[in-house]
Design a protein around this motif. Structure first.
Motif, PDB file in Angstrom:
ATOM      1  N   ASP A 229      -8.108 -38.203   4.432  1.00 17.37           N
ATOM      2  CA  ASP A 229      -7.699 -37.312   3.331  1.00 17.37           C
ATOM      3  C   ASP A 229      -8.557 -36.050   3.240  1.00 17.37           C
ATOM      4  O   ASP A 229      -8.135 -35.040   2.699  1.00 17.37           O
ATOM      5  CB  ASP A 229      -7.665 -38.065   1.984  1.00 17.37           C
ATOM      6  N   GLU A 232      -6.769 -33.733   5.368  1.00 18.70           N
ATOM      7  CA  GLU A 232      -5.512 -33.321   4.719  1.00 18.70           C
ATOM      8  C   GLU A 232      -5.781 -32.249   3.663  1.00 18.70           C
ATOM      9  O   GLU A 232      -5.080 -31.242   3.586  1.00 18.70           O
ATOM     10  CB  GLU A 232      -4.829 -34.536   4.086  1.00 18.70           C
ATOM     11  N   ALA A 233      -6.850 -32.481   2.885  1.00 24.09           N
ATOM     12  CA  ALA A 233      -7.203 -31.503   1.850  1.00 24.09           C
ATOM     13  C   ALA A 233      -7.579 -30.162   2.478  1.00 24.09           C
ATOM     14  O   ALA A 233      -7.160 -29.087   2.000  1.00 24.09           O
ATOM     15  CB  ALA A 233      -8.374 -32.036   1.020  1.00 24.09           C
ATOM     16  N   ILE A 236      -4.499 -28.373   3.663  1.00 25.58           N
ATOM     17  CA  ILE A 236      -3.769 -27.769   2.544  1.00 25.58           C
ATOM     18  C   ILE A 236      -4.443 -26.460   2.118  1.00 25.58           C
ATOM     19  O   ILE A 236      -3.784 -25.473   1.797  1.00 25.58           O
ATOM     20  CB  ILE A 236      -3.679 -28.766   1.356  1.00 25.58           C
ATOM     21  N   ASP A 237      -5.804 -26.459   2.202  1.00 24.86           N
ATOM     22  CA  ASP A 237      -6.535 -25.237   1.835  1.00 24.86           C
ATOM     23  C   ASP A 237      -6.472 -24.166   2.908  1.00 24.86           C
ATOM     24  O   ASP A 237      -7.085 -23.100   2.770  1.00 24.86           O
ATOM     25  CB  ASP A 237      -8.011 -25.571   1.554  1.00 24.86           C
TER      26      ASP A 237
END
Lengths: 337, 439
Positions: A229, A232-233, A236-237
């Motif tokens: 994750d 993933e974060a 996304i950023d």
């Protein structure tokens, strides 16, 4: 293994004694002292076989090696080595005299071995990291690739090296057949890979081939612990793959990397098997490493005192480097990363 | 109470295993009627050597009731195995050594002096060829090894290639040798590069290189040590001798650069059999010729600087061969001495030296019909009249390593570039300095 054994024994040996038993029936008053005695004996008993082996295999020979560095041990007094003449620091002076043939050979060999270590560890780490990152994502055939990558590590070192020696043979080796006969590189000349300057490069290739799967294995295990994750974060950023690698992967595997680089450096700096199998007892001048040089001095010239002195100098150098590295690079015990 | 008892038992077992493991390093324990024998590799390979030695050992067992536990050790491992045995004091009862190591190993004090019962068992020194006997130890000291197999360098050549090049007889002088080698160096497949060479040698073999340093130095009037025992590897005469050998690849171009990678004698013999090279110097290639069914060969003396040279200048070989020693720490010394006597008996000398294509070292066996071939006669002539023992000094082993390695590195330099006289002088000077430091 010995570390964990030591830790566990230390923990057990250092544990607080059980509180005095509360008054009660007789059977309750006798049980705790028996358990206490058993508990205090158990850790020492468990560690005893390992301690005996440690003394026999490591500490004893090491102390013997240090003693040999201070005596004049040759074939003349080999069978009566306890009475070999004590020569103090003479063996160290011979080994370190930059004006002598022996001293010059020692210093140039140490420099070459340092370069060798940096190159082998560097290439092995890059390949290991690339392999680990590549196989950290799920795709079909991953298990087969993982096994395939580990083949050089699983093969006995001697077998792998002797196969390379055949492949590097100038006249009939596969390397020249591919590079010269098939790809028509190097013009008409078939280069020598086990003689002259090229021998240093050939030795690096063989060592990297054998070592990188270990880096791959360690780094792959470390990467398993990085939570997905986080990536993933970051994605996304808008973080690029390189940014993710630099700011997430590298810091997260730092503890594993610290140990990995130190272990690989020590192994490579002390490398003996590969040059011995590739080149025989006497390596080419351009590819002589420290361990084979010590071997040549000890068993070629039968000058065991000089070989011992060179070993002690290296032991001291590696010990200082390791302590410095452990203090500066490796995480402290109370870190939770 | 059961648990501590079980734990103590486990600990005792572990300790016993530990002690057991540490005891596993030595030789297998021999019973009183069994002795251990380390034999050098004299055959085509370790198994072949063992198979050829077995009938003799069986006859020994039949005669004496003493069993022999045999281990054949390759030449690349033998020196270090002996060194380990000497260091630990835990060696075989009887062992083979290269005779050039005899004095070096004698100085360790690990071997039984050849006197008393051992000298009686081998029948006294007068039974032996005196050149071979002289290799048993340092001059003026009681020897610690007895000769077992005799060998000497000769030149072997491919007769078919000689015929094709129009060469009628083997070269006698070094100049003739180089001239013939040039005629035999050819480009047979038209690619502009030679693929057939006049001469082949194991350029990476440390011991073979040191033998040539010795022989070529003597022919040029040099020695490896002066009268005071100081090394003189870099004297002008020694440099000239080594230069002649290196020049075969570096300047005369009659030796393939690939030879710089050859470390095993069998590989150069393959070159002769395969027609890749026409001449070589060797002590005993017949076993390889026989195993490959190769018949187009002949033998001649190693060329000298001037025809018919005698004395030091007429040296063609060192007194080569294998000696046998009895380990001083042997627990079965009586039986070990019996084996030494048996293997040096006339009958076993005939059997073993026939099997290994070597020379008997006792005069009583030399007359056997098996040793009347041209090849054996040439070898015997070289050993009796044109050979000298390698320097009989304690540091002989170091000398072999240092000069042999220097020549190995010079061949490597010749294969990958050029070699000047200054390079040769510098390499031999380095070896000389290291030798002096080791003394």
């Amino acid at each position: 293994m010995s570390h964990s054994a030591l830790d566990s024994s230390r923990a057990a040996a250092g544990s607080e004694p059980a509180p005095d038993p509360a008054p009660g029936p007789p059977e309750n008053t006798t049980a705790p002292p028996l358990r206490k005695r058993r508990r205090s004996f158990l850790p020492y008993g468990l560690i005893l076989p390992a301690a005996i082996l440690e003394v026999l295999i490591h500490i004893g020979p090491m102390l013997l090696g240090i003693w040999i560095a201070f005596i004049s041990l040759t074939q003349l007094n080999l069978t009566n080595w306890l009475n070999a003449p004590f020569v103090g620091l003479q063996n160290f002076i011979n080994g370190l005299n930059p004006d002598s043939t022996i001293g010059q050979a020692f210093f140039s060999t140490v420099g070459r071995t340092l370069l060798y270590t940096v190159l082998v560890v560097g290439f092995s780490w890059i390949l290991g990291m690339a392999g680990a990152v590549f196989l950290s994502s799920n795709f079909k055939g991953r298990a087969i690739l993982r096994t395939f990558f580990l083949v050089p590590y699983a093969l006995p070192a001697y077998v792998g090296t002797i196969a390379w020696a055949f492949m590097f043979n100038q006249r009939d080796g596969a390397v020249n057949q591919i590079l010269v006969d098939t790809l028509h590189l190097f013009g008409d000349e078939r280069p020598f890979w086990l003689l002259g300057q090229n021998s240093f490069g050939a030795m690096i290739i063989v060592n990297v081939w054998q070592l990188w799967p270990f880096a791959f294995l360690m780094l792959m295990a470390a990467l398993q612990n990085v939570p997905t994750d986080v990536y993933e974060a970051a994605a996304i950023d808008g973080a690029s793959l390189w940014q993710q690698f630099r700011t997430i992967t590298l810091p997260m595997v730092r503890p594993a990397n610290g140990v990995l680089l130190m272990v690989m450096s020590l192994w490579t700096f002390n490398q003996f098997n590969i040059p011995f199998v590739l080149f025989g007892a006497a390596s080419p001048k351009e590819a002589t490493l420290v361990s084979p040089l010590i071997y040549q001095n000890s068993f070629g010239s039968w000058n065991f005192g000089l070989g011992g002195a060179m070993s002690v100098l290296l032991l001291i150098a590696l010990f200082i480097a390791s302590v410095f590295y452990i203090r500066m690079v490796l995480p402290k015990g109370d870190d939770n990363d | 109470m059961k648990k501590p008892f079980r734990m103590l038992s486990a600990l005792a077992a572990t300790a016993a295993m530990t002690l057991g493991l540490s005891a596993c390093g030595g030789s297998p324990q021999a019973t009183s009627d069994t002795i251990t024998y380390w034999a050098s590799d004299q055959g085509n390979n370790l198994d072949d050597t063992a198979a050829k030695l077995k009938p003799s050992l069986d006859r020994f067992t039949e005669k004496t009731g003493v069993k022999v536990q045999l281990e054949v050790i390759s030449w690349t491992d033998l020196y270090n195995r002996i060194l380990t045995a000497v260091t630990s004091g835990d060696g075989p009862d009887v062992l083979n050594i290269g005779n050039t190591w005899a004095v070096t190993l004698q100085e360790t004090g690990a071997f039984e002096p050849v006197e008393g019962a051992l000298l009686d068992a081998v029948g006294g020194k007068d039974r032996f060829l005196q050149t071979s006997w002289s290799t048993g130890g340092a001059e003026g000291k009681t020897p610690t090894s007895v000769p077992l197999y005799g060998l000497a360098y000769n030149m072997y050549y491919n007769t078919k290639m000689f015929k094709e090049a129009g060469i009628a007889k083997a070269p006698v002088t070094w100049d003739e040798f180089v001239a013939d080698a040039k005629k035999l160096t050819k480009d047979t497949n038209g690619d502009g590069k030679p693929d057939q060479w006049g001469f082949t040698a194991a350029g990476a073999s440390v011991s073979a290189n040191s033998h040539q340093a010795f022989v070529r130095g003597l022919q040029n009037g040099g020695t490896l040590f002066d009268k005071d025992g100081q090394p003189t590897f870099d004297s002008d005469a020694q440099v000239a001798g080594v230069k002649q050998f290196i020049d075969l690849m570096a300047n005369d171009k009659v030796m393939s650069p690939s030879d710089a990678e050859i470390s095993q004698g069998a590989q150069k013999i393959d070159n002769l059999i395969n027609g890749k090279a026409a001449m070589l110097f060797d002590q005993s290639p017949l076993k390889n010729f026989g195993a490959r069914g190769f018949k187009d060969w002949a033998v001649a003396p190693v060329p000298m600087l001037t025809a018919g040279a005698t004395g030091d200048a007429g040296t063609q070989s060192h007194v080569a061969g294998i000696n046998l020693s009895v380990f001083k720490n042997s627990k079965n010394k009586e039986n070990a001495i019996k084996l030494a006597g048996f293997l040096t008996s006339d009958a076993e000398q005939v059997a073993l030296n026939t099997s290994y294509s070597s020379l008997p070292v006792v005069t009583g066996a030399s007359g056997d019909p098996a040793f009347q071939t041209d090849e054996v006669k040439a070898k015997r002539d070289a050993l009796a009249s044109h050979s000298l023992p390698m320097p009989l000094i304690a540091k002989e082993g170091q000398m072999e390593t240092l000069t042999g390695t220097a020549i190995k590195n010079l061949f490597a330099k010749a294969a990958t570039g050029t070699v000047s006289e200054a390079d040769i002088k510098a390499a031999l000077k380095d070896a000389n300095n290291q030798m002096a430091a080791a003394q």
